[in-house]
Design a protein around this motif. Structure first.
Motif, PDB file in Angstrom:
ATOM      1  N   PRO A   1       0.810  -1.219   0.000  1.00  0.00           N
ATOM      2  CA  PRO A   1       0.000   0.000   0.000  1.00  0.00           C
ATOM      3  C   PRO A   1       0.844   1.271   0.000  1.00  0.00           C
ATOM      4  O   PRO A   1       0.463   2.244  -0.659  1.00  0.00           O
ATOM      5  CB  PRO A   1      -0.834  -0.101   1.282  1.00  0.00           C
ATOM      6  CG  PRO A   1      -0.332  -1.286   2.031  1.00  0.00           C
ATOM      7  CD  PRO A   1       0.519  -2.108   1.125  1.00  0.00           C
ATOM      8  N   HIS A   2       1.994   1.271   0.669  1.00  0.00           N
ATOM      9  CA  HIS A   2       2.737   2.534   0.736  1.00  0.00           C
ATOM     10  C   HIS A   2       3.261   2.940  -0.630  1.00  0.00           C
ATOM     11  O   HIS A   2       3.327   4.114  -0.968  1.00  0.00           O
ATOM     12  CB  HIS A   2       3.860   2.472   1.784  1.00  0.00           C
ATOM     13  CG  HIS A   2       4.985   1.530   1.440  1.00  0.00           C
ATOM     14  ND1 HIS A   2       4.939   0.203   1.770  1.00  0.00           N
ATOM     15  CD2 HIS A   2       6.154   1.736   0.793  1.00  0.00           C
ATOM     16  CE1 HIS A   2       6.055  -0.376   1.338  1.00  0.00           C
ATOM     17  NE2 HIS A   2       6.804   0.532   0.748  1.00  0.00           N
TER      18      HIS A   2
ATOM     19  N   SER B   1       1.833   2.107  -3.652  1.00  0.00           N
ATOM     20  CA  SER B   1       0.714   2.585  -4.479  1.00  0.00           C
ATOM     21  C   SER B   1       0.311   3.980  -4.052  1.00  0.00           C
ATOM     22  O   SER B   1      -0.043   4.827  -4.881  1.00  0.00           O
ATOM     23  CB  SER B   1      -0.502   1.671  -4.370  1.00  0.00           C
ATOM     24  OG  SER B   1      -0.199   0.471  -3.766  1.00  0.00           O
ATOM     25  N   CYS B   2       0.352   4.214  -2.771  1.00  0.00           N
ATOM     26  CA  CYS B   2      -0.045   5.531  -2.263  1.00  0.00           C
ATOM     27  C   CYS B   2       0.891   6.611  -2.788  1.00  0.00           C
ATOM     28  O   CYS B   2       0.444   7.648  -3.289  1.00  0.00           O
ATOM     29  CB  CYS B   2      -0.050   5.512  -0.745  1.00  0.00           C
ATOM     30  SG  CYS B   2      -0.531   7.092  -0.059  1.00  0.00           S
ATOM     31  N   THR B   3       2.209   6.374  -2.692  1.00  0.00           N
ATOM     32  CA  THR B   3       3.162   7.376  -3.184  1.00  0.00           C
ATOM     33  C   THR B   3       2.948   7.637  -4.663  1.00  0.00           C
ATOM     34  O   THR B   3       2.931   8.789  -5.113  1.00  0.00           O
ATOM     35  CB  THR B   3       4.612   6.876  -2.983  1.00  0.00           C
ATOM     36  OG1 THR B   3       4.685   6.194  -1.761  1.00  0.00           O
ATOM     37  CG2 THR B   3       5.581   8.017  -3.031  1.00  0.00           C
TER      38      THR B   3
ATOM     39  N   VAL C   1      -0.162   9.766  -5.153  1.00  0.00           N
ATOM     40  CA  VAL C   1       0.020  11.172  -4.787  1.00  0.00           C
ATOM     41  C   VAL C   1       0.869  11.892  -5.828  1.00  0.00           C
ATOM     42  O   VAL C   1       0.539  12.995  -6.271  1.00  0.00           O
ATOM     43  CB  VAL C   1       0.668  11.286  -3.387  1.00  0.00           C
ATOM     44  CG1 VAL C   1       1.088  12.725  -3.116  1.00  0.00           C
ATOM     45  CG2 VAL C   1      -0.299  10.814  -2.323  1.00  0.00           C
TER      46      VAL C   1
END
Lengths: 215, 221
Positions: free
Chosen positions: A59-60, A62-64, A67
């Motif tokens: 998840p980290h 995909s999140c970056t 954003v």
């Protein structure tokens, strides 16, 4: 912070809307924003590289990626908005019959007027408030407009948008404009004199600021 | 109904409106409608603008012919004709400018579908296409070229945000009814049905007014 510079551009654009003239092109900020976009894109590519074609599962990551991607889009919107506001303004000037050369010249006078002969180092950069691309754009747009106007030769598309009331109007001469030919003979326009002339004959001179319409 | 209408009913041939007057009325109507409608209206297909153009040309020639004459009587006529000509030219100019302003504002929207394209005249299509190309080129050379390739488009619709801006169909307009009918309008709380008569002027949203105008039941004012 992502998008800060884009925001600055939007503020500039907003300010431009309410100004009579066009403020200098913010080449520095535009370059900054595009650089930011390139860096973001590079980050995204590096992050996604180990995954190949498959979607990242952590998840980290995909999140970056998400954003960064949104920041790129936002920057693009800011840049588009800034440029569109400026081109709108330029188009308006073209419709009003101003010349690009005129425009740049006016900016030169402005800068020399305000700098009081002090620091002259920056004058070279501000001789024109347009970017080279914008100058090119104005030139091409003038051509386009001329081509479109050519289809309506009798109407004079760039003429006054005020409904005509009288055929003849009173005008006062603000600047010497020399002699003009009308169907009733030639008249010499000297400063501070006043004439009763046909509106169609002097419309151009009014928009160019040589004459002032009275009443 | 006034005396002219009655006379026309009795003797339609002698009292019919000449085509020139009808064209002028048509042009005035188009002009009023175009200026108050939020979106671009259809370009007149029946050659109205061509007829108007040729008439303007004819009048200009007439003026040039009459200028040589020094007789005070023709001089007066000349002034009347010239004044009328200026007004006519103003109508056409203002009409075209109103259209161009709308085309410029939402160029991609009007170019995007065949149905919308039909509303433009051929010269307007040429203008809009060229203008859009110029803009895109300008963006490209200014900054877009350094963007990732996928993001260089101007008509992206992904990410829930369409880049194509379209006119707001919910702007309010004033219309005058041309026959008795019930006007269906959207309200803030409730939609209403308002029985109205010929000649009534109502204010409502363009989305509700458009079908009425298209069917000729009402005109924009």
């Amino acid at each position: 912070m992502y998008g800060d510079m884009g925001n600055k551009l939007v503020h500039h654009a907003k300010r431009t809307q309410n100004l009579a003239h066009l403020p200098p092109y913010q080449a520095e900020i535009v370059r900054g924003v595009t650089r930011e976009v390139r860096d973001l894109k590079k980050d995204v590519d590096e992050l996604l590289e180990p995954f190949g074609d498959s979607q990242p599962t952590e998840p980290h990551i995909s999140c970056t990626v998400m954003v960064n991607h949104l920041a790129i889009r936002r920057n693009k919107r800011c840049l588009l908005a800034y440029h569109r506001t400026r081109t709108d303004k330029l188009e308006e000037l073209v419709w009003n019959g101003s010349d690009v050369v005129d425009l740049s010249g006016q900016q030169v006078r402005d800068t020399t007027g305000t700098s009081n002969g002090g620091a002259v180092g920056g004058v070279d950069a501000t001789t024109s408030s347009l970017s080279p691309q914008e100058e090119e754009y104005v030139r091409q747009y003038s051509d386009l407009l001329a081509a479109y106007k050519g289809q309506w030769t009798d109407i004079d598309l760039t003429g006054s948008l005020e409904p005509p009331r009288d055929l003849f109007i009173d005008v006062r001469v603000l600047k010497d404009a020399g002699e003009i030919q009308t169907e009733y003979g030639a008249i010499t326009l000297t400063k501070n004199s006043q004439f009763y002339v046909r509106q169609g004959d002097v419309e151009r001179l009014i928009t160019q600021g040589y004459l002032h319409k009275l009443g | 109904m006034d005396i002219d209408d009655i006379l026309r009913q009795v003797d339609p041939v002698r009292h019919s409106v000449p085509p020139e007057t009808r064209d002028l009325q048509g042009l005035t109507r188009l002009w009023v409608a175009e200026r108050s409608a939020p979106e671009l209206l259809e370009w007149p297909q029946d050659g109205l603008i061509d007829r108007v153009n040729s008439r303007v040309k004819a009048q200009i020639e007439k003026v040039e012919e009459m200028t040589g004459d020094m007789d005070p009587k023709t001089n007066f006529a000349l002034i009347v004709i010239q004044t009328e000509l200026e007004r006519y030219k103003y109508l056409v100019r203002s009409y075209l400018r109103a259209r161009i302003a709308k085309v410029d504002k939402h160029a991609l929207h009007y170019l995007s579908s065949q149905e919308l394209r039909r509303r433009l005249s051929p010269t307007e299509i040429a203008y809009a296409t060229r203008h859009q190309a110029l803009l895109h080129n300008h963006y490209l050379s200014s900054f877009l070229s350094s963007f990732p390739e996928k993001l260089q488009n101007l008509n992206d619709t992904s990410g829930n945000v369409s880049m194509i801006d379209s006119p707001d169909p919910n702007t309010t307009v004033f219309i005058r009814l041309l026959r008795d009918l019930d006007v269906q309008g959207m309200g803030t709380d409730d939609d209403i049905k308002l029985p109205s008569q010929n000649g009534d002027i109502v204010i409502l949203r363009w989305s509700s007014a458009k079908p009425l105008v298209d069917d000729g039941d009402a005109e924009l004012v």
